[in-house]
Design a protein around this motif. Structure first.
Motif, short mmCIF file in Angstrom:
data_model
loop_
_atom_site.label_atom_id
_atom_site.label_comp_id
_atom_site.label_asym_id
_atom_site.label_seq_id
_atom_site.Cartn_x
_atom_site.Cartn_y
_atom_site.Cartn_z
N LEU A 30 164.47 72.12 16.69
CA LEU A 30 165.00 70.99 17.70
C LEU A 30 165.40 71.71 18.96
O LEU A 30 165.05 71.19 20.08
CB LEU A 30 166.22 70.54 17.16
N THR A 33 162.13 72.46 21.23
CA THR A 33 161.25 71.47 21.73
C THR A 33 161.93 70.31 22.70
O THR A 33 161.63 69.60 23.58
CB THR A 33 160.75 70.47 20.68
N ARG A 34 163.46 70.47 22.56
CA ARG A 34 164.35 69.83 23.43
C ARG A 34 164.21 70.68 24.85
O ARG A 34 163.92 69.85 26.06
CB ARG A 34 165.60 69.96 22.97
N LEU A 39 160.33 67.07 22.58
CA LEU A 39 161.17 66.38 21.56
C LEU A 39 161.24 64.95 22.15
O LEU A 39 161.97 64.87 23.22
CB LEU A 39 162.52 67.07 21.17
#
Length: 113
Positions: A30, A33-34, A39
């Protein structure tokens, strides 16, 4: 989209590994990819209160779900903005992939575009 499946055997195996380490992998994925802007969304799913709806002769039939005869149930998903190769690389990092299928799919463009 990355679709994560599992069953009771999957959960037992992951618990034996230590759920905190499993969660650490998800937290790292998370965060990465943020930061990269890939994301879009990610959620875990529950089977509690799940329903299956099918229409038969114009009448909706609602049963408790997911199907009990299914080998695996959909346990969660990630929605990324990336190509299939990158989504596959991300999916392969998930601990769940050692025990159950993790499916990677592209999205169809909306009909109104």
């Amino acid at each position: 989209m990355v679709l994560i499946y599992g069953n009771e055997e999957t959960w037992k195996a992951l618990e034996a590994e230590g759920m905190e380490s499993v969660h650490d992998v998800h937290r790292a994925l998370l965060a990465e990819t943020r930061a990269s802007g890939e994301l879009i969304e990610a959620q875990g799913l529950t089977t509690s209160g799940a329903r299956v709806v099918q229409v038969r002769d114009s009448t909706p039939a609602v049963t408790d779900g997911p199907f009990t005869e299914a080998k695996e149930v959909l346990a969660g998903y990630y929605l990324f903005e990336c190509d299939l190769d990158r989504a596959t690389e991300l999916a392969a990092r998930l601990e769940e992939a050692k025990y159950s299928p993790v499916e990677v799919r592209g999205l169809i463009q909306p009909l109104d575009e």
